[in-house]
Every structure is written in structure tokens, then in C-alpha cells.
Design an enzyme around this catalytic site. Structure first.
Site, PDB file in Angstrom:
ATOM      1  N   LYS A  73     -28.759  25.234  35.579  1.00  0.00           N
ATOM      2  CA  LYS A  73     -29.854  24.332  35.191  1.00  0.00           C
ATOM      3  C   LYS A  73     -30.450  23.693  36.437  1.00  0.00           C
ATOM      4  O   LYS A  73     -29.707  23.310  37.356  1.00  0.00           O
ATOM      5  CB  LYS A  73     -29.278  23.271  34.248  1.00  0.00           C
ATOM      6  CG  LYS A  73     -30.286  22.310  33.647  1.00  0.00           C
ATOM      7  CD  LYS A  73     -29.596  21.360  32.674  1.00  0.00           C
ATOM      8  CE  LYS A  73     -30.542  20.402  31.979  1.00  0.00           C
ATOM      9  NZ  LYS A  73     -29.859  19.519  31.021  1.00  0.00           N
ATOM     10  N   SER A 148     -31.774  19.437  26.473  1.00  0.00           N
ATOM     11  CA  SER A 148     -32.654  19.767  27.576  1.00  0.00           C
ATOM     12  C   SER A 148     -32.224  21.017  28.350  1.00  0.00           C
ATOM     13  O   SER A 148     -33.007  21.544  29.134  1.00  0.00           O
ATOM     14  CB  SER A 148     -32.715  18.582  28.548  1.00  0.00           C
ATOM     15  OG  SER A 148     -31.427  18.319  29.080  1.00  0.00           O
ATOM     16  N   SER A 172     -27.292  17.671  25.377  1.00  0.00           N
ATOM     17  CA  SER A 172     -28.134  18.728  25.952  1.00  0.00           C
ATOM     18  C   SER A 172     -27.441  20.041  26.293  1.00  0.00           C
ATOM     19  O   SER A 172     -28.109  20.992  26.677  1.00  0.00           O
ATOM     20  CB  SER A 172     -28.837  18.208  27.193  1.00  0.00           C
ATOM     21  OG  SER A 172     -29.950  17.474  26.793  1.00  0.00           O
TER      22      SER A 172
HETATM   23  N1  GLN Z   1     -31.860  15.003  23.756  1.00  0.00           N
HETATM   24  C1  GLN Z   1     -31.243  13.861  24.380  1.00  0.00           C
HETATM   25  C2  GLN Z   1     -32.286  13.063  25.124  1.00  0.00           C
HETATM   26  O1  GLN Z   1     -33.413  13.460  25.122  1.00  0.00           O
HETATM   27  C3  GLN Z   1     -30.125  14.291  25.235  1.00  0.00           C
HETATM   28  C4  GLN Z   1     -30.519  14.675  26.593  1.00  0.00           C
HETATM   29  C5  GLN Z   1     -29.379  15.174  27.414  1.00  0.00           C
HETATM   30  O2  GLN Z   1     -28.259  15.322  26.931  1.00  0.00           O
HETATM   31  N2  GLN Z   1     -29.663  15.408  28.680  1.00  0.00           N
HETATM   32  O3  GLN Z   1     -31.986  12.048  25.695  1.00  0.00           O
END
Ligand code: GLN
Length: 472
Positions: A73, A148, A172
Site C-alpha cells: 500500500k 482504504s 481498512s
Molecule cells: N474506513 C475507515 C475510515 O475511513 C477506516 C480507515 C482505515 O482503516 N484506514 O476512517
């Protein structure tokens, strides 16, 4: 595309050279351009490393991941390479050092093949908040891959690589793993070093592996885990040999099913898929207990206060001077800051910074930040108490199957609710794994989440392996 274990076997027994595997993998990645998964491919570096590792294999000096190709990532540092975090602010940034996880993987002769697309600064649940455009779900190209770490999930699901690294602040890794029909693990907080991971919300962030099998997850987790003096939040606990220990089956266990998670908002096909696995476990002699976690319903609210508060502080460094693109035609210092940030950040990141700054501001700090800290503690205590009675908590990963591109972009709150089942593990620092759990009638992937005791990542993996076997 072979799983890592099969690929290691093929390369290490010299059935084929790593150089040819790397070349084929790069061609495969290029053939999947329409999914918009990769932001960077390290062609020359990977081929050169493959040649070196091929020689080491001949000489018998190669590490245990010789033959493993991994995608990363783009919020994890790889020395001398770009690190965009999916943001315009960092479009041209080159990182001068490698994250600890990258060093550990490379020390074992894994090859980092390139960087995957992501929601800007890891904020999102659909990968639609990337400056470089959305990623498409390889299983259903009109749908999102989740986020994400959507690029990392799609890279594995589309068979471009056998394994990838993601980061998980509120879900994420697990949510995109579920949306793409693969496995994803958020390790216990502190198990894996965060050194070289771009900070979003430091008290929640963890790096973890995404792969098609629990065996592959175990092998990568074993390599990247461990104490790191460069990360003061990393823990000193010994790292079990997950890939070997996982062979000892998990027996004699009690599983808790939180009734708050099986509410009306849960898609009925997801509910049925999870319940059928629970029934299978029960018929194999596992004790199943309904449990109640009354405070867990506050998880998303707590997360979006604390997470954004931490983010607003962590993202202060992208001011156009220390980090981030610098706006042209800004005549004084204040203007450099404000114009650079206005130009560099996308809408979602700005929304979070404003919210985070608000909850930390004088007059509101106690009311929001202070209160959310207290509730976080209550949720963590509730979960830890529950683990005196049960060994695992099983739940869905997401309330719905993967949604269509564009379906939720105008409804940030609705998007946030995608994480209601994954956030509690981040609030309490617990290990949690998402494993595939069949598909809906429309052939969309469903994920099942296993949460376990703090620092007992091994048991979570063992149960994951058992459930994975039910899928076959
Ligand atoms: N979807 C969650 C957010 O937008 C989690 C993001 C993540 O785990 N990086 O904060």
C-alpha cells in the site's frame, strides 16, 4: 497465480527462476490496468533483485521468502521510491528510508513489486477518495473494492500478486478483504512496527497482510511482527512461528456472537452466510454463546472523533514546507500553508481535518475528545471482560456486500457506517481477521470476522484456518 507457499516451493526447488516469475508478474499487472490498482511498478529493481536471489537460492543462502512477490500500500515507505498516500500533496515525494516491515520482508528475500492505490491518507471505505482515481473490484468491476487498502485487496483478488500489505485504522484491511473475497489480518496493536507507515490515527493504525489463504497470512505476519526500537508502541512479546503453529488445530473453544451486530441493518444474505458457518462450528462441537456488548454501538462515533482528532494533528506536517506540495504564488507564510493544504488535500481529508480540529478546540475538547476517550476505554474493557467468558467473537465484516462505484460518495455518514463491525478491534487494539465466507446470490463476496484476545493473534489464525476449510 500460485499462493505463496506453492510459489516458494516452485522457486526454491528450481522448477522455474524467480527472474521469470517476476517478469510474468509484471506483465500480468500491466494487463490489468483498467482496474487502476497499481500506482507504481518497480520493474528494474525487481528484476535485478530476482537475479541476485536466484543466485542465492543456487548457493543455498536465500531467505525464507525467496520466491515471494508482494505489493505494498502506498502509505508504507520503500527507500528511494515514491510515497503518495493517494494524495496530490505527496505526488512527487520520494521517501529516504524503508519501513521496518519492508526491511524485514527484504531480509527474507521477498520482492516488493510496487505500490498499490488507496484512499487518500487511508481515509475511506471504497477507494474512491484517491487522487489517482478509484480502484475497480476484480470480482465485479462496476463495484468498489472497499478501502482504504482497496488497491492491495484488488491486487490479490485479481491474481496479480499472491500477497500484499495494507494498513488498518478502523477496518481498512478487513473491509476490502471482505469486499474482494480474500483474507486480511489486522494484528494486535503493537505486534507489527509502524515505523515507516504514514500516520493517520497513531493509536489505531496497524500494518497487516492480505492474501488468499490463512497460511499465507500467517507466514507474512511471522516475518513482519516483532519489537522495533524505532516504534515506541511496538510490544516486546515473542513472535510465535505462526506458519508452523497454525497446523495445530484450534480445539475446545467458546465463540461469542454479539447480538448488537446482527441487527436490522445487516444484509440478510450476509447474515445467512455467517450463521451457516456458526452452525457448522456448533455441529463440530464448538460452544456458541450469544453475548451482549452494549457500548459497542458507540464505536463508530468514538472512532470518528478520536481518529479525526489524531489525523488533524498528524496531518499538520503537510504544510508545503516540511512535507507536501508547495503552492505557487503564495506571498507570505500563512498563505503558503493555507494554499498548499487547500491544493494538496482532497475533500474527504479536509472534512476529517476540520472535524478533528473542531473536537480538539478549546471549549469542545472535554465535551467531545475527553468523552470519546472515556467511551473508548469502556468499549475496550467490555471486550476484554468478554474474553474471560469466550475465546473468540465472530461477526460479519461489513453490513452490506460491495456497493457500486459512486453509490455512497455523496453520503459520507453512510460510508462511515461501513466500518461498524471492524472499528471495535482498533479501539481495543485486538487482533482481527477477515476470512471469506461464501458469496451472495449475486456472486458478491462475503467476509466473516474473527476477533481474539490481545496478543493472541495465533489463535485467531487457527480459527481462521478452520473456517477456511469449511469453504472448500
Ligand atoms: N474506513 C475507515 C475510515 O475511513 C477506516 C480507515 C482505515 O482503516 N484506514 O476512517
Amino acid at each position: 497465480m500460485l499462493d505463496i507457499l506453492a510459489s516458494l516451493n516452485q522457486i526454491q526447488s528450481r522448477k522455474r527462476s524467480l527472474e521469470s516469475l517476476v517478469a510474468d508478474t509484471i506483465n500480468g499487472i500491466r494487463s490489468g490496468d483498467e482496474f487502476n490498482i497499481f500506482l507504481d511498478i518497480y520493474e528494474d529493481n525487481s528484476l535485478a533483485k530476482a537475479v541476485e536471489i536466484d543466485i542465492k537460492i543456487e548457493q543455498g543462502t536465500a531467505g525464507k521468502l525467496a520466491g515471494c512477490i508482494i505489493a505494498v500500500k502506498d502509505n508504507i515507505c520503500v527507500s528511494g521510491q515514491k510515497l503518495t498516500c493517494g494524495s496530490k500533496a505527496l505526488e512527487k515525494y520520494i521517501t529516504p528510508y524503508s519501513a521496518t516491515v519492508i526491511k524485514k520482508l527484504e531480509d527474507e528475500d521477498a520482492i516488493v513489486i510496487g505500490k498499490t492505490n488507496m484512499d487518500e491518507f487511508a481515509m475511506g471505505s471504497s477507494n474512491e477518495h484517491s487522487y489517482f482515481g478509484p480502484v475497480r473490484n476484480p470480482d465485479a468491476p462496476d463495484r468498489v473494492p472497499g478501502g482504504s487498502s482497496g488497491g492491495s485487496a484488488a491486487a490479490v483478488a485479481g491474481n496479480f500478486v499472491p500477497v500484499s500489505l495494507g494498513s488498518d485504522t478502523g477496518g481498512s484491511i478487513r473491509q476490502p478483504a471482505a469486499f474482494c473475497g480474500i483474507c486480511g489480518m489486522k494484528p494486535s496493536y503493537g505486534r507489527v512496527s509502524r515505523y515507516g507507515l504514514t500516520a493517520f490515527a497513531s493509536s489505531f493504525d496497524q500494518i497487516g497482510p492480505m492474501a488468499r489463504t490463512v497460511d499465507d497470512i500467517s507466514l507474512i505476519l511471522e516475518v513482519i511482527s516483532g519489537y522495533d526500537p524505532a516504534d515506541s508502541t511496538s510490544i516486546r512479546a515473542d513472535v510465535p512461528e505462526y506458519s508452523a503453529e497454525i497446523m495445530n488445530e484450534q480445539k475446545d473453544m467458546t465463540i461469542g456472537i454479539p447480538k448488537e451486530f446482527f441487527n436490522e441493518e445487516l444484509d440478510s444474505e450476509i447474515r445467512n452466510a455467517i450463521e451457516s458457518k456458526i452452525e457448522q462450528l456448533a455441529s463440530d462441537g464448538t460452544r456458541i454463546e450469544e453475548i451482549s456488548l452494549p457500548h459497542i454501538t458507540c464505536s463508530a462515533a468514538v472512532y470518528y472523533i478520536l481518529g479525526n482528532a489524531e489525523a488533524s494533528s498528524n496531518l499538520a506536517r503537510y504544510d508545503g514546507i516540511r512535507y507536501g506540495c508547495c503552492a505557487e504564488n503564495a506571498e507570505e507564510l500563512e498563505a503558503v500553508y493555507s494554499k498548499s493544504r487547500a491544493e494538496g488535500f482532497g475533500e474527504e481529508v479536509k472534512r476529517r481535518i476540520i472535524l478533528g480540529t473542531y473536537v480538539l478546540s478549546a471549549g469542545y475538547y472535554e465535551e467531545y475528545y475527553g468523552k470519546a476517550q472515556m467511551v473508548r476505554k469502556m468499549i475496550a474493557e467490555e471486550l476484554n471482560d468478554t474474553f474471560n467468558k469466550v475465546d473468540f467473537i465472530i461477526s460479519p465484516v461489513t453490513p452490506t456486500p460491495p456497493f457500486r462505484l459512486g453509490e455512497k460518495t455523496d453520503e459520507p455518514l453512510n460510508m462511515y457506517l461501513n466500518d461498524i463491525f471492524t472499528i471495535p478491534a482498533n479501539l481495543a487494539g485486538l487482533p482481527a481477521l477477515s476470512v471469506p465466507c461464501g458469496t451472495t446470490s449475486g456472486r458478491l463476496p462475503v467476509g466473516l470476522q474473527i476477533m481474539g484476545r490481545y496478543c493472541d493473534d495465533l489463535s485467531v489464525l487457527k480459527l481462521g484456518k478452520l473456517i477456511e476449510r469449511y469453504n472448500k
